[in-house]
Design an enzyme around this catalytic site. Sequence first.
Site, PDB file in Angstrom:
ATOM      1  CG  ASP A  46      -4.341 113.245 -35.351  1.00 30.40           C
ATOM      2  OD1 ASP A  46      -4.908 114.311 -35.635  1.00 30.40           O
ATOM      3  OD2 ASP A  46      -4.705 112.131 -35.793  1.00 30.40           O
ATOM      4  CE1 TYR A  51      -7.612 106.866 -37.271  1.00 35.16           C
ATOM      5  CE2 TYR A  51      -6.177 108.087 -35.779  1.00 35.16           C
ATOM      6  CZ  TYR A  51      -6.795 107.960 -37.007  1.00 35.16           C
ATOM      7  OH  TYR A  51      -6.594 108.912 -37.965  1.00 35.16           O
ATOM      8  CE  LYS A  76      -7.904 112.545 -37.311  1.00 31.46           C
ATOM      9  NZ  LYS A  76      -7.114 111.704 -36.379  1.00 31.46           N
ATOM     10  CG  HIS A 109     -12.157 110.201 -39.149  1.00 31.81           C
ATOM     11  ND1 HIS A 109     -11.784 109.280 -38.194  1.00 31.81           N
ATOM     12  CD2 HIS A 109     -11.137 110.216 -40.044  1.00 31.81           C
ATOM     13  CE1 HIS A 109     -10.601 108.780 -38.492  1.00 31.81           C
ATOM     14  NE2 HIS A 109     -10.196 109.313 -39.619  1.00 31.81           N
ATOM     15  CG  LEU A 191       6.613 109.985 -43.608  1.00 31.30           C
ATOM     16  CD1 LEU A 191       7.297 109.124 -42.544  1.00 31.30           C
ATOM     17  CD2 LEU A 191       7.580 111.025 -44.154  1.00 31.30           C
ATOM     18  CB  ILE A 230       0.057 113.898 -37.471  1.00 30.77           C
ATOM     19  CG1 ILE A 230      -0.931 113.745 -38.649  1.00 30.77           C
ATOM     20  CG2 ILE A 230      -0.306 115.104 -36.634  1.00 30.77           C
ATOM     21  CD1 ILE A 230      -2.333 113.374 -38.217  1.00 30.77           C
ATOM     22  CB  SER A 233       7.245 105.705 -36.435  1.00 35.51           C
ATOM     23  OG  SER A 233       8.155 104.611 -36.380  1.00 35.51           O
ATOM     24  CB  VAL A 234       5.116 101.157 -33.852  1.00 34.42           C
ATOM     25  CG1 VAL A 234       3.654 101.581 -34.025  1.00 34.42           C
ATOM     26  CG2 VAL A 234       5.550 100.244 -34.993  1.00 34.42           C
ATOM     27  NE  ARG A 238      12.049 103.227 -39.761  1.00 35.62           N
ATOM     28  CZ  ARG A 238      11.590 102.262 -40.541  1.00 35.62           C
ATOM     29  NH1 ARG A 238      10.288 101.971 -40.544  1.00 35.62           N
ATOM     30  NH2 ARG A 238      12.412 101.567 -41.313  1.00 35.62           N
ATOM     31  CG  ASN A 242       9.437 110.122 -38.199  1.00 39.61           C
ATOM     32  OD1 ASN A 242      10.290 109.977 -39.068  1.00 39.61           O
ATOM     33  ND2 ASN A 242       8.444 109.265 -38.029  1.00 39.61           N
TER      34      ASN A 242
END
Length: 277
Positions: A46, A51, A76, A109, A191, A230, A233-234, A238, A242
């Site tokens: 996504d 972004y 979006k 969006h 989260l 969705i 994390s980077v 994780r 996830n």
Amino acid sequence: MPDVPYVTFNNGVGIPQLGYGVFQVDPAETERNVSLALEAGYRHIDTAAAYQNEEGVGKALSNAGLPRDEVFVTTKLWNADQGFDSTLRAFDTSMAKLGLDVLDLYLIHWPTPARDLYLDTWRAFERLYSEGRVRAVGVSNFQPNHLRRLFDETDVRPVINQVELHPYLAQDALRAFHDEHQVVTEAWSPLGQGGELMADPAVAAVAQAHDRTPAQVVLRWHVQRGTVVIPKSVTPERIRSNIAVFDFELSTEEMATLTGLDRGQRLGPDPDTMNVA
């Protein structure tokens, strides 16, 4: 490889219930992180024009060597591009950055109600859908009154509404409205941006009972409620953990405990007043 279930839209297209979101992922790091997600088993990515990392997503998809029909891709339309003709131009720009011929899901969006362009925008979405350039069309951050206008004044019903949703903002009334009108609910910030929610004693207790992380039990809560989710994390560990939420189940009592944390607490903008272009 995790066995991620699919949720079926009102037009028959299926979407993997858990995907990888790239909101606030550095454009320079996007290709690497999406590649890690694909290696971990994610098959739903996504992104969004706003972004500024669609190119990184496209590069990761190209380098992964996966069949196109195995990866579900969402992007979006940003607020400044709303309007019929400008939407069509913005779609072409996003597709060039992603390196795709057909998009799986295109979302408005934000409704940006003060600008009142989302009906014209949606008609452009309907054209893209009718031409087969996108497999499904939906919205993000729409309230029931915005959705009703689309239902009443256009021909194609949105398949999904992506909204802020987490245990501190459970969105039960909006979810019920979606269910009534065959619109899938998708959670962004699932989260709660970490922090307070991940440290909540109730979340910690459920996590301890299952020997899981707080993030995993919150994601499992979303999954059991039927929500598409969705997480972003980077961190490689994780990213992997996830998606590892399909081999355990929360009890009815545990689900109620997490839902009971609802405070109506928004962490992001209010869709009724967010009009930034």
